[in-house]
Design a protein around this motif. Structure first.
Motif, PDB file in Angstrom:
ATOM      1  N   GLN A  87      18.132   6.036 -15.540  1.00 31.94           N
ATOM      2  CA  GLN A  87      16.978   6.234 -14.687  1.00 31.94           C
ATOM      3  C   GLN A  87      17.119   5.354 -13.456  1.00 31.94           C
ATOM      4  N   VAL A  88      17.091   5.970 -12.280  1.00 27.97           N
ATOM      5  CA  VAL A  88      17.202   5.231 -11.024  1.00 27.97           C
ATOM      6  C   VAL A  88      15.819   5.172 -10.388  1.00 27.97           C
ATOM      7  N   GLN A  89      15.425   3.997  -9.997  1.00 25.86           N
ATOM      8  CA  GLN A  89      14.146   3.824  -9.310  1.00 25.86           C
ATOM      9  C   GLN A  89      14.368   3.178  -7.961  1.00 25.86           C
ATOM     10  N   LEU A  90      13.680   3.690  -6.956  1.00 22.11           N
ATOM     11  CA  LEU A  90      13.677   3.102  -5.628  1.00 22.11           C
ATOM     12  C   LEU A  90      12.247   2.674  -5.314  1.00 22.11           C
ATOM     13  N   VAL A  91      12.085   1.454  -4.897  1.00 20.89           N
ATOM     14  CA  VAL A  91      10.759   0.924  -4.601  1.00 20.89           C
ATOM     15  C   VAL A  91      10.734   0.412  -3.170  1.00 20.89           C
ATOM     16  N   GLU A  92       9.841   0.985  -2.373  1.00 21.37           N
ATOM     17  CA  GLU A  92       9.703   0.574  -0.978  1.00 21.37           C
ATOM     18  C   GLU A  92       8.544  -0.411  -0.828  1.00 21.37           C
ATOM     19  N   SER A  93       8.630  -1.206   0.218  1.00 19.97           N
ATOM     20  CA  SER A  93       7.535  -2.101   0.579  1.00 19.97           C
ATOM     21  C   SER A  93       7.593  -2.375   2.068  1.00 19.97           C
ATOM     22  N   GLY A  94       6.493  -2.884   2.594  1.00 26.35           N
ATOM     23  CA  GLY A  94       6.491  -3.316   3.982  1.00 26.35           C
ATOM     24  C   GLY A  94       5.726  -2.440   4.946  1.00 26.35           C
ATOM     25  N   GLY A  95       5.189  -1.333   4.472  1.00 27.94           N
ATOM     26  CA  GLY A  95       4.420  -0.487   5.367  1.00 27.94           C
ATOM     27  C   GLY A  95       3.096  -1.131   5.741  1.00 27.94           C
ATOM     28  N   GLY A  96       2.393  -0.482   6.658  1.00 24.93           N
ATOM     29  CA  GLY A  96       1.095  -1.006   7.066  1.00 24.93           C
ATOM     30  C   GLY A  96       0.628  -0.432   8.372  1.00 24.93           C
ATOM     31  N   LEU A  97      -0.358  -1.081   8.945  1.00 20.29           N
ATOM     32  CA  LEU A  97      -0.951  -0.666  10.206  1.00 20.29           C
ATOM     33  C   LEU A  97      -0.503  -1.615  11.298  1.00 20.29           C
ATOM     34  N   VAL A  98      -0.044  -1.054  12.402  1.00 16.35           N
ATOM     35  CA  VAL A  98       0.430  -1.875  13.509  1.00 16.35           C
ATOM     36  C   VAL A  98       0.056  -1.186  14.814  1.00 16.35           C
ATOM     37  N   GLN A  99      -0.129  -1.968  15.840  1.00 12.95           N
ATOM     38  CA  GLN A  99      -0.417  -1.398  17.148  1.00 12.95           C
ATOM     39  C   GLN A  99       0.859  -0.900  17.816  1.00 12.95           C
ATOM     40  N   ALA A 100       0.696   0.049  18.687  1.00  9.57           N
ATOM     41  CA  ALA A 100       1.834   0.556  19.444  1.00  9.57           C
ATOM     42  C   ALA A 100       2.543  -0.605  20.146  1.00  9.57           C
ATOM     43  N   GLY A 101       3.864  -0.563  20.084  1.00 14.34           N
ATOM     44  CA  GLY A 101       4.664  -1.641  20.654  1.00 14.34           C
ATOM     45  C   GLY A 101       5.009  -2.731  19.663  1.00 14.34           C
ATOM     46  N   GLY A 102       4.370  -2.694  18.512  1.00 16.24           N
ATOM     47  CA  GLY A 102       4.611  -3.703  17.497  1.00 16.24           C
ATOM     48  C   GLY A 102       5.819  -3.388  16.637  1.00 16.24           C
ATOM     49  N   SER A 103       6.020  -4.226  15.639  1.00 18.92           N
ATOM     50  CA  SER A 103       7.187  -4.109  14.758  1.00 18.92           C
ATOM     51  C   SER A 103       6.771  -4.190  13.293  1.00 18.92           C
ATOM     52  N   LEU A 104       7.554  -3.537  12.471  1.00 20.06           N
ATOM     53  CA  LEU A 104       7.424  -3.628  11.021  1.00 20.06           C
ATOM     54  C   LEU A 104       8.815  -3.566  10.420  1.00 20.06           C
ATOM     55  N   THR A 105       8.974  -4.179   9.261  1.00 19.50           N
ATOM     56  CA  THR A 105      10.233  -4.071   8.535  1.00 19.50           C
ATOM     57  C   THR A 105       9.955  -3.543   7.140  1.00 19.50           C
ATOM     58  N   LEU A 106      10.598  -2.435   6.807  1.00 18.64           N
ATOM     59  CA  LEU A 106      10.491  -1.855   5.481  1.00 18.64           C
ATOM     60  C   LEU A 106      11.649  -2.337   4.612  1.00 18.64           C
ATOM     61  N   SER A 107      11.369  -2.489   3.333  1.00 19.38           N
ATOM     62  CA  SER A 107      12.401  -2.901   2.383  1.00 19.38           C
ATOM     63  C   SER A 107      12.446  -1.908   1.238  1.00 19.38           C
ATOM     64  N   CYS A 108      13.615  -1.783   0.648  1.00 18.60           N
ATOM     65  CA  CYS A 108      13.783  -0.883  -0.485  1.00 18.60           C
ATOM     66  C   CYS A 108      14.812  -1.469  -1.437  1.00 18.60           C
ATOM     67  N   ALA A 109      14.478  -1.437  -2.699  1.00 20.64           N
ATOM     68  CA  ALA A 109      15.414  -1.886  -3.721  1.00 20.64           C
ATOM     69  C   ALA A 109      15.607  -0.774  -4.737  1.00 20.64           C
ATOM     70  N   ALA A 110      16.855  -0.487  -5.028  1.00 19.89           N
ATOM     71  CA  ALA A 110      17.186   0.532  -6.027  1.00 19.89           C
ATOM     72  C   ALA A 110      17.610  -0.154  -7.309  1.00 19.89           C
TER      73      ALA A 110
END
Length: 119
Positions: A1-24
């Protein structure tokens, strides 16, 4: 069984930055490639970026080139998506995906994480 879990999403204003992470994870899972796609309800999914561990090749969608950076660690089956200069049209659910070998496409993906960019 392979699982991928994402994190790091959210609300940001235009021009801003976010970093998403994923671990399998999976008892014997070793990925050939990992990447990200995004989907907006009522629209087709869009491949955003992918990284191929064997040769280090990286692909980006034209819509994110110069703004998004994909990186990761093959040994740890982790992948990141640094998103800069975000635009309202980047709003979507972002999914991590993984391929176990060449030639079959991505066969695993996570539950997704919401990214909302306000104008």
């Amino acid at each position: 069984q392979v699982q991928l879990v994402e994190s790091g999403g959210g609300l940001v204003q235009a021009g801003g930055s976010l970093t998403l992470s994923c671990a399998a994870s999976g008892r014997t899972f070793s990925s050939f490639a990992m990447g990200w796609f995004r989907q907006v309800p009522g629209k087709e999914r869009e491949s955003v970026a992918g990284i191929y561990w064997s040769n280090g090749n990286i692909d980006y969608a034209d819509s994110v080139k110069g703004r998004f950076i994909i990186s990761g660690d093959n040994a740890k089956n982790t992948v990141y998506l640094q998103m800069n200069n975000l635009k309202p049209e980047d709003t979507a659910v972002y999914y991590c995906e993984a391929a176990s070998r060449a030639g079959i496409g991505y066969e695993y993906w996570g539950q997704g994480t919401q990214v909302t960019v306000s104008s």
